[in-house]
Design a protein around this motif. Sequence first.
Motif, PDB file in Angstrom:
ATOM      1  N   UNK A 203       0.834  -1.205   0.000  1.00 16.85           N
ATOM      2  CA  UNK A 203       0.000   0.000   0.000  1.00 16.85           C
ATOM      3  C   UNK A 203       0.871   1.257   0.000  1.00 16.85           C
ATOM      4  N   UNK A 204       1.899   1.267   0.836  1.00 18.20           N
ATOM      5  CA  UNK A 204       2.761   2.449   0.946  1.00 18.20           C
ATOM      6  C   UNK A 204       3.596   2.657  -0.311  1.00 18.20           C
ATOM      7  N   UNK A 205       4.099   1.576  -0.877  1.00 19.62           N
ATOM      8  CA  UNK A 205       4.940   1.704  -2.071  1.00 19.62           C
ATOM      9  C   UNK A 205       4.135   2.151  -3.287  1.00 19.62           C
ATOM     10  N   UNK A 206       2.842   1.801  -3.311  1.00 27.27           N
ATOM     11  CA  UNK A 206       1.989   2.180  -4.442  1.00 27.27           C
ATOM     12  C   UNK A 206       1.346   3.548  -4.255  1.00 27.27           C
ATOM     13  N   UNK A 207       1.623   4.200  -3.118  1.00 29.15           N
ATOM     14  CA  UNK A 207       1.051   5.524  -2.852  1.00 29.15           C
ATOM     15  C   UNK A 207       1.690   6.558  -3.761  1.00 29.15           C
ATOM     16  N   UNK A 208       1.057   7.732  -3.806  1.00 26.39           N
ATOM     17  CA  UNK A 208       1.538   8.768  -4.721  1.00 26.39           C
ATOM     18  C   UNK A 208       2.748   9.533  -4.208  1.00 26.39           C
ATOM     19  N   UNK A 209       3.211   9.237  -3.007  1.00 20.47           N
ATOM     20  CA  UNK A 209       4.412   9.878  -2.482  1.00 20.47           C
ATOM     21  C   UNK A 209       4.165  11.119  -1.669  1.00 20.47           C
ATOM     22  N   UNK A 210       2.918  11.610  -1.635  1.00 18.81           N
ATOM     23  CA  UNK A 210       2.632  12.825  -0.876  1.00 18.81           C
ATOM     24  C   UNK A 210       2.545  12.551   0.623  1.00 18.81           C
ATOM     25  N   UNK A 211       2.182  11.322   0.980  1.00 13.78           N
ATOM     26  CA  UNK A 211       2.021  10.959   2.396  1.00 13.78           C
ATOM     27  C   UNK A 211       3.279  10.249   2.879  1.00 13.78           C
ATOM     28  N   UNK A 212       3.847  10.722   3.991  1.00 12.01           N
ATOM     29  CA  UNK A 212       5.030  10.113   4.592  1.00 12.01           C
ATOM     30  C   UNK A 212       4.600   9.279   5.797  1.00 12.01           C
ATOM     31  N   UNK A 213       5.386   8.245   6.147  1.00  9.30           N
ATOM     32  CA  UNK A 213       4.932   7.263   7.120  1.00  9.30           C
ATOM     33  C   UNK A 213       5.980   6.958   8.176  1.00  9.30           C
ATOM     34  N   UNK A 214       5.527   6.861   9.441  1.00 10.37           N
ATOM     35  CA  UNK A 214       6.325   6.336  10.546  1.00 10.37           C
ATOM     36  C   UNK A 214       5.657   5.061  11.038  1.00 10.37           C
ATOM     37  N   UNK A 215       6.437   4.001  11.198  1.00 10.04           N
ATOM     38  CA  UNK A 215       5.929   2.744  11.731  1.00 10.04           C
ATOM     39  C   UNK A 215       6.801   2.347  12.911  1.00 10.04           C
ATOM     40  N   UNK A 216       6.180   2.098  14.065  1.00 12.38           N
ATOM     41  CA  UNK A 216       6.924   1.650  15.247  1.00 12.38           C
ATOM     42  C   UNK A 216       6.345   0.326  15.728  1.00 12.38           C
ATOM     43  N   UNK A 217       7.217  -0.553  16.228  1.00 13.53           N
ATOM     44  CA  UNK A 217       6.759  -1.874  16.649  1.00 13.53           C
ATOM     45  C   UNK A 217       7.740  -2.497  17.625  1.00 13.53           C
ATOM     46  N   UNK A 218       7.228  -3.450  18.428  1.00 10.60           N
ATOM     47  CA  UNK A 218       8.091  -4.259  19.287  1.00 10.60           C
ATOM     48  C   UNK A 218       8.221  -5.669  18.721  1.00 10.60           C
ATOM     49  N   UNK A 219       7.591  -5.915  17.583  1.00 11.96           N
ATOM     50  CA  UNK A 219       7.538  -7.250  16.994  1.00 11.96           C
ATOM     51  C   UNK A 219       8.688  -7.406  16.001  1.00 11.96           C
ATOM     52  N   UNK A 220       9.661  -8.278  16.341  1.00 14.45           N
ATOM     53  CA  UNK A 220      10.865  -8.399  15.521  1.00 14.45           C
ATOM     54  C   UNK A 220      10.564  -8.858  14.094  1.00 14.45           C
ATOM     55  N   UNK A 221       9.712  -9.856  13.964  1.00  9.27           N
ATOM     56  CA  UNK A 221       9.427 -10.379  12.637  1.00  9.27           C
ATOM     57  C   UNK A 221       8.748  -9.330  11.772  1.00  9.27           C
ATOM     58  N   UNK A 222       7.766  -8.637  12.315  1.00  7.42           N
ATOM     59  CA  UNK A 222       7.087  -7.573  11.579  1.00  7.42           C
ATOM     60  C   UNK A 222       8.093  -6.499  11.151  1.00  7.42           C
TER      61      UNK A 222
END
Length: 368
Positions: A203-222
């Motif tokens: 979803x993020x790679x196919x976006x138009x580039x105008x929206x920037x993203x932060x992802x935080x997690x404690x899950x190593x595999x994810x």
Amino acid sequence: MTTSHTFENLPELATQLRERLETKRYVLLFAFNGTGKTRLSMAFKEQGKQGDGEDETRDTLYFNAFTEDLFYWDNDLENDAKRVLRLNRDSHFFDGLQELEMENRIGPLLARYADFDFLIDYETWEITFFRDKDTDGAPLPIKVSRGEENIFVWCFFLSVAQLAVDQDEGSPYAWVKYLYIDDPISSLDDNNAIAVASHLAQLLKNANGKVRTVISTHHHLFFNVMCNELGNAVKGFLSKEIDHFRLADTGETPRYHHVALLKHLHEVAESGEVYTYHFNILRNILEKTATFHGFGNFSACIKQDSDDPDGILYARLVNVLSHGNYSLYEPQEMLPENKDYFRKILRDFMDNYRFNPELFPAMDKSAV
């Protein structure tokens, strides 16, 4: 050599993340529970607010524990028949809900992960889940499991995020400049964790580039899957120290369970900044290694010295020091003697189980 930066508080770190997103599309953060991931997401969100009341503007669409709280159960305790999931109609998250035909957007996403269906009642703001219908075609309400509920909420958010990244004219989410996603898979098994990560990355790679993203997690595999999928992202390891937060760039270091944890323990052992909760992490690694190699107890992975042929002393130390009142929220530095025990157990473990030496510069044995 790992590059790291320290921050006095989370708003200061949130400001740094916004600066990094001026030139990067994605920031990926790994942090253990209790570090402050959710609070960081809220600090980031607050910095995007301007004005107040009807004139208030914002720029961040976020997913975290607060997002999940917008959905709450009515278990029909009086009749024990109609159990529904209610929506908090006062939240801007649900802007334009009916006009957007959310069932048609959520349904195909949910079908990837679950075998139940749902209906949204826009007048009562409630969701009914079902697998079967009665003879009249009416849904037979069910209460889904916590994991299934989390999947549904995640698919709900993902359908909204899709609207935000598409930036269609007239969309109620055209104001979104940033997505901030914190721990979307807390109750999922590894198979679903991989599926969610892969789908989110697409979803993020196919976006138009105008929206920037932060992802935080404690899950190593994810985290590992997201790193592989979004190869050009900023990748960081966030930790909480006594009076500050530390963000270390991970670069291309593999973030599998054992490598991620071992690299962190190796670094703290070298720096001398060893805290009591690090014994909990060390025990976790010893237990997983023992299971992998078919041993019945983690003590089998502790080196047996001539003066302790059964490894009893160090096994007891790990037991005691990993079960004390050692909180991630208020970390306490180890006593010097316990630091020495920690370094020895870790050093002997890494000598016995070979890892890529390029990831782990030689430990200073004179310190033990």
